[in-house]
Design an enzyme around this catalytic site. Structure first.
Site, PDB file in Angstrom:
ATOM      1  N   GLY A  46       0.264  -3.597  -7.908  1.00  0.00           N
ATOM      2  CA  GLY A  46       0.879  -2.749  -8.940  1.00  0.00           C
ATOM      3  C   GLY A  46       1.515  -1.502  -8.358  1.00  0.00           C
ATOM      4  N   CYS A  47       0.850  -0.887  -7.396  1.00  0.00           N
ATOM      5  CA  CYS A  47       1.366   0.335  -6.778  1.00  0.00           C
ATOM      6  C   CYS A  47       2.632   0.050  -5.976  1.00  0.00           C
ATOM      7  CB  CYS A  47       0.294   0.976  -5.906  1.00  0.00           C
ATOM      8  SG  CYS A  47      -1.167   1.468  -6.856  1.00  0.00           S
ATOM      9  N   THR A  48       2.686  -1.117  -5.358  1.00  0.00           N
ATOM     10  CA  THR A  48       3.878  -1.502  -4.608  1.00  0.00           C
ATOM     11  C   THR A  48       5.053  -1.733  -5.554  1.00  0.00           C
ATOM     12  OG1 THR A  48       2.546  -2.441  -2.825  1.00  0.00           O
ATOM     13  CG2 THR A  48       4.832  -3.207  -3.016  1.00  0.00           C
TER      14      THR A  48
END
Length: 159
Positions: A46-48
């Site tokens: 998700g952060c990527t």
């Protein structure tokens, strides 16, 4: 429903930046719109997605007169690897002691796959040129937040 931080001044903090300097907020962003997006961990799915979406849309934020900073508790070494792996074109700030994420209510109990742990939630803050927090988004969707934050900056900045 507005967040309790909306309309208040961003707390004064100094955070280490992946760009090799210290960023003093809100002082270093005075005079420009600033988007601070908090995320749980470098190089996770998700952060990527979120970071790459900000990277892909950075020119639109810049044209609107806004600076973008990603903030997590990860180390500068971790940030550097994340930046290099995904060619991120904006600074990541390290907040390992929750100097900013703590007061803003970003750090605390999180739940993932039925497990509760201490960490950062995926929250974003739009800070006006005067250092006042104009808009807060809590527990955002990493695939939708970039469009939402850009739309708000364009509306607020009159761009």
């Amino acid at each position: 429903m507005s967040d309790s931080w909306e309309g208040k001044k961003l707390p004064e903090v100094s955070l280490s930046s992946s760009a090799g300097n210290t960023v003093n907020l809100p002082k270093d962003s005075s005079g420009s719109w600033t988007l601070l997006y908090f995320y749980p961990k470098d190089d996770t799915p998700g952060c990527t997605k979120q970071a790459c979406s900000y990277r892909d849309n950075l020119e639109k934020f810049t044209q609107a007169g806004a600076k973008v900073y990603g903030i997590s508790s990860d180390s500068l070494d971790s940030h550097k690897q994340f930046i290099d792996k995904f060619n991120l074109s904006f600074p990541l700030l390290s907040d390992p002691k929750q100097t900013l994420s703590g007061p803003l209510g970003v750090y605390g109990d999180q739940e993932w796959q039925g497990r509760v742990f201490k960490g950062l939630s995926r929250d974003s803050f739009l800070v006006g040129p005067d250092g006042t927090i104009r808009k807060v988004w809590r527990k955002v969707d990493p695939t939708k937040t970039v469009a939402e934050t850009l739309e708000e900056i364009l509306k607020e900045a009159g761009a």
